[in-house]
Design an enzyme around this catalytic site. Structure first.
Site, PDB file in Angstrom:
ATOM      1  N   GLU A 152      56.021  -1.304  -2.154  1.00 29.10           N
ATOM      2  CA  GLU A 152      57.313  -1.337  -2.897  1.00 29.10           C
ATOM      3  C   GLU A 152      56.346  -2.086  -4.132  1.00 29.10           C
ATOM      4  OE1 GLU A 152      59.258  -4.944  -0.881  1.00 29.10           O
ATOM      5  OE2 GLU A 152      60.360  -3.024   0.704  1.00 29.10           O
ATOM      6  N   GLU A 305      61.272   0.514   6.592  1.00 25.44           N
ATOM      7  CA  GLU A 305      60.499  -0.737   6.957  1.00 25.44           C
ATOM      8  C   GLU A 305      62.311  -0.680   7.723  1.00 25.44           C
ATOM      9  OE1 GLU A 305      59.434  -3.627   4.245  1.00 25.44           O
ATOM     10  OE2 GLU A 305      57.611  -3.103   3.920  1.00 25.44           O
TER      11      GLU A 305
HETATM   12  C1  GLA Z   1      59.362  -6.200   1.803  1.00 23.60           C
HETATM   13  C2  GLA Z   1      58.338  -5.952   1.790  1.00 23.60           C
HETATM   14  C3  GLA Z   1      57.421  -6.136   3.411  1.00 23.60           C
HETATM   15  C4  GLA Z   1      58.143  -7.654   3.767  1.00 23.60           C
HETATM   16  C5  GLA Z   1      59.655  -7.116   3.694  1.00 23.60           C
HETATM   17  C6  GLA Z   1      60.908  -8.537   4.224  1.00 23.60           C
HETATM   18  O1  GLA Z   1      60.210  -4.598   2.441  1.00 23.60           O
HETATM   19  O2  GLA Z   1      57.411  -4.593   1.739  1.00 23.60           O
HETATM   20  O3  GLA Z   1      56.542  -6.584   3.163  1.00 23.60           O
HETATM   21  O4  GLA Z   1      58.453  -8.668   2.822  1.00 23.60           O
HETATM   22  O5  GLA Z   1      60.225  -7.126   2.870  1.00 23.60           O
HETATM   23  O6  GLA Z   1      61.673  -8.222   4.478  1.00 23.60           O
END
Ligand code: GLA
Ligand code: ZN
Length: 661
Positions: A152, A305
């Site tokens: 991210e 995710e």
């Molecule tokens: C992001 C991050 C993860 C985690 C999620 C929690 O997407 O990439 O590591 O922190 O948020 O929702």
């Protein structure tokens, strides 16, 4: 057609094995449960730098070797991360330059994650060393499926000397001379003229040209860092695909610029289900984001995710109600994902995310509601594996542009509340969603729109990168283009068009705009459509016709009788101009008429994927009540349930069906 990664849909999660090295029994349980949950992939190593390099130059791959082997032995694949999402403490202490500097010149202490200076030569050097080692060590490992580069990336603005001097170099390339820069930024305003590159600091919000360039630079610099850290992966493992996980826009990065450099787009989707009564409104937004990420390469993407249950960063996060997990997972597949992945496999024991939803909770059993929901998704995916690699076929594109979003954010209008650019794009998309018409989402760097029948471009405030010419070409060849208020105000440098708005779009739209009419919440301005009055809000414009004709007039209010919606013939096609922010009802009616199509029942979404002769139809109910849908499905096979239904189906609350033709 098969997915080029695996012959089936990927199902898995972020797996933080390294947090449990002292708990072999937990590892054993993990692998048991992964099988039971029908998982076939794990994203690993994401925040593992301090385990991989506990001291500078001292590496420990032992645990990762074991993990890779164990995944392979259990028939699972690895999406192996580079660890640059967070840095080890020793690095910040020994090389403070890896920590960001804030806008006031203060260096941040070590802490959290996703917050390093991406220009820092030391940080780049260390990233390349570790990524080299990872690529060399696992290049032939049978579990290695793909690379998950960092985690991210965000805009991560850093005001250190390295970053500022890289920014000045970036500006030199763009403007060549300081005179050009002063002109582009209109620096005579408030006496901000620069006489030398070294005088430029990116801290002055009043110089809009400077601010938009700083955002472009931070985005470019992040891309540059991504390319630097992924170079070893490209060189050593050219056969292994690379992705980096994007987030819900807008995070200050122009993701379109990244798209050509990743092999597959992936993103992390966290809809706030059950927060509002109408879950379908959240589904519209989520559908828009999925379509955006599919459109970037016009190929299947990865849902890297999602939460199998709650998140822990909202004021209130409601556990996913029955069926919602399957529904939201299949919504991603419907819009073009070839994977369903979660954050996280197992809840950590400590730290900020210990109460974030996970497939395996601290209770650690397979009997819970959430685990069963994940297992159910795994079973469902096994039944629809053949959708892998299929794509969408759509005749509609919605334009949504990051740089335009930034420029609108910087601007100081007569009304600065509820500028709502992204929300407005989504509200136009919503009308198509309600009719079951698929959309691509494109940005202003798009060079050709001629494959679409309808293009919708709300609030084209910044006309950049020749998008006006692309629009003209599209309409000339028969396309239908819809443009709204707040369009054609500034050029690429954020300088207003002389002659007023809609600037270079005037001829195409057949109108001029005299002025904008800002509405306060208590001001009423109606627009009349088919004899009925509809509310408008926030923004509207005083339009004069050149070649366009009026198809709807404003009613009561200061704009009474003036053009509200206009239509203009141009080449073989035509353009529409919508002069105000209209009620959603009216937006729906407008596109209903344009497409000659009725709405589906409220809360129902129908999305299709195609591959060769095959057509997959996803029918989804985002209502918490059962809902009936009429659909010509006689003779189609339904892939998920054994249900035999004929041209009318009743979807249970949050129910979903997948038909194959
Ligand atoms: C992001 C991050 C993860 C985690 C999620 C929690 O997407 O990439 O590591 O922190 O948020 O929702
Ligand atoms: Zn920096």
């Amino acid at each position: 057609m098969t997915n080029y990664l695996l012959p089936k849909i990927l199902h898995g999660a972020d797996y933080n094995y390294e947090q449990w090295l002292d708990y072999p029994e937990v590892h054993n349980e993990d692998f048991e449960l992964m099988k039971k949950a029908n998982c076939n992939v794990m994203s690993i190593g994401i925040f593992s730098w301090s385990k991989l390099e506990p001291k500078e130059g001292e590496f420990d791959f032992d645990w990762l070797d074991k993990l890779m082997d164990r995944l392979h032995e259990n028939g699972l694949k690895a999406i192996l991360a580079t660890p640059t999402g967070s840095k080890p403490v020793w690095m910040s202490k020994k090389y403070p330059e890896v920590c960001r500097v804030d806008v006031n010149g203060k260096r941040e202490p070590h802490g959290t994650r996703h917050n390093h200076c991406r220009t820092s030569p030391k940080f780049r050097e260390k990233s390349v060393i570790i990524n080299n080692l990872l690529a060399n060590r696992y290049k032939n490992h049978p579990a290695l499926l793909m690379w998950h580069v960092s985690n991210e990336y965000n805009s991560c603005e850093c005001y250190c000397n390295h970053c500022i001097s890289a920014f000045r170099d970036w500006l030199r390339k763009r403007y060549v001379s300081i005179e050009n820069l002063n002109k582009a930024w209109w620096t005579t305003f408030w006496s901000h003229t620069f006489s030398d590159w070294d005088e430029i600091d990116p801290v002055d919000k009043s110089v809009h040209g400077l601010m938009i360039d700083w955002q472009r630079f931070t985005s470019d610099q992040t891309l540059d860092f991504f390319l630097t850290e992924s170079a070893p992966l490209r060189n050593i493992t050219p056969q292994i695909p690379i992705t980096t996980n994007f987030m819900k826009p807008d995070v200050g990065l122009d993701y379109w610029a990244f798209a050509p450099y990743v092999d597959i787009i992936s993103w992390d989707s966290y809809p706030t289900w059950h927060r509002e009564e109408k879950n379908w409104e959240e589904a519209v937004k989520t559908g828009f984001y999925h379509d955006l990420f599919r459109s970037m390469k016009e190929k299947p993407f990865m849902l890297m995710e999602s939460s199998p249950n709650v998140t822990n960063w909202q004021g209130v996060s409601i556990p996913k109600r029955d069926n919602m997990h399957l529904l939201s997972s299949l919504q991603a597949i419907a819009h073009g994902s070839d994977t369903v992945q979660y954050f996280q496999w197992r809840q950590s024991r400590g730290g900020e995310e210990k109460f974030h939803g996970a497939v395996v909770t601290h209770g650690g059993t397979e009997n819970g509601r959430v685990f069963k929901g994940v297992k159910q998704v795994g079973e469902a995916l096994n039944k629809i594996n053949s959708v892998c690699g299929s794509s969408s076929r759509t005749e509609v594109a919605i334009m949504y542009d990051f740089q335009n979003e930034w420029a609108i954010a910087h601007s100081q209008f007569a009304r600065n509340e509820e500028k709502n650019y992204q929300k407005t794009c989504i509200s136009h998309y919503e009308s198509f969603w309600k009719m079951g018409i698929g959309c691509d989402i494109k940005d202003f760097s798009c060079k050709d729109l001629t494959k679409y029948k309808i293009v919708v471009a709300p609030m084209v405030y910044m006309v950049r990168d020749g998008i006006d010419e692309v629009f003209k070409e599209f309409v000339k060849k028969g396309g239908i283009l819809v443009i709204t208020y707040l369009s054609g105000y500034v050029d690429e440098s954020d300088l207003c068009f002389l002659g007023g708005s809609p600037g270079p779009l005037k001829e195409l739209l057949g109108i001029t705009v005299e002025d904008s009419e800002i509405l306060n919440d208590f001001n009423k301005q109606s627009l009349i459509w088919n004899g009925e009055n509809y509310n408008t809000s926030h923004f509207s414009e005083r339009v004069h016709l050149t070649t366009a004709k009026v198809i709807a007039k404003f009613g009561d209010g200061v704009l009474n009788e003036l053009p509200g919606i206009t239509e203009n013939e141009y080449g073989l096609g035509k353009t529409f101009f919508i002069a105000s922010r209209n009620d959603q009802n009216l937006t729906d009616l407008f596109y209903g008429k344009l497409c000659n199509k009725n709405k589906l029942p409220e809360g129902i979404s129908i999305v299709e994927r195609f591959s060769g002769e095959n057509r997959y139809i996803f029918v989804m109910n985002f209502n918490s009540e059962s809902t009936e849908v009429n659909l010509e499905i006689d003779g189609l096979s339904e892939l998920l349930t054994e249900k035999k239904e004929k041209n009318k189906i009743t979807l249970e609350p949050f129910g979903v069906r997948v038909f194959k033709q």
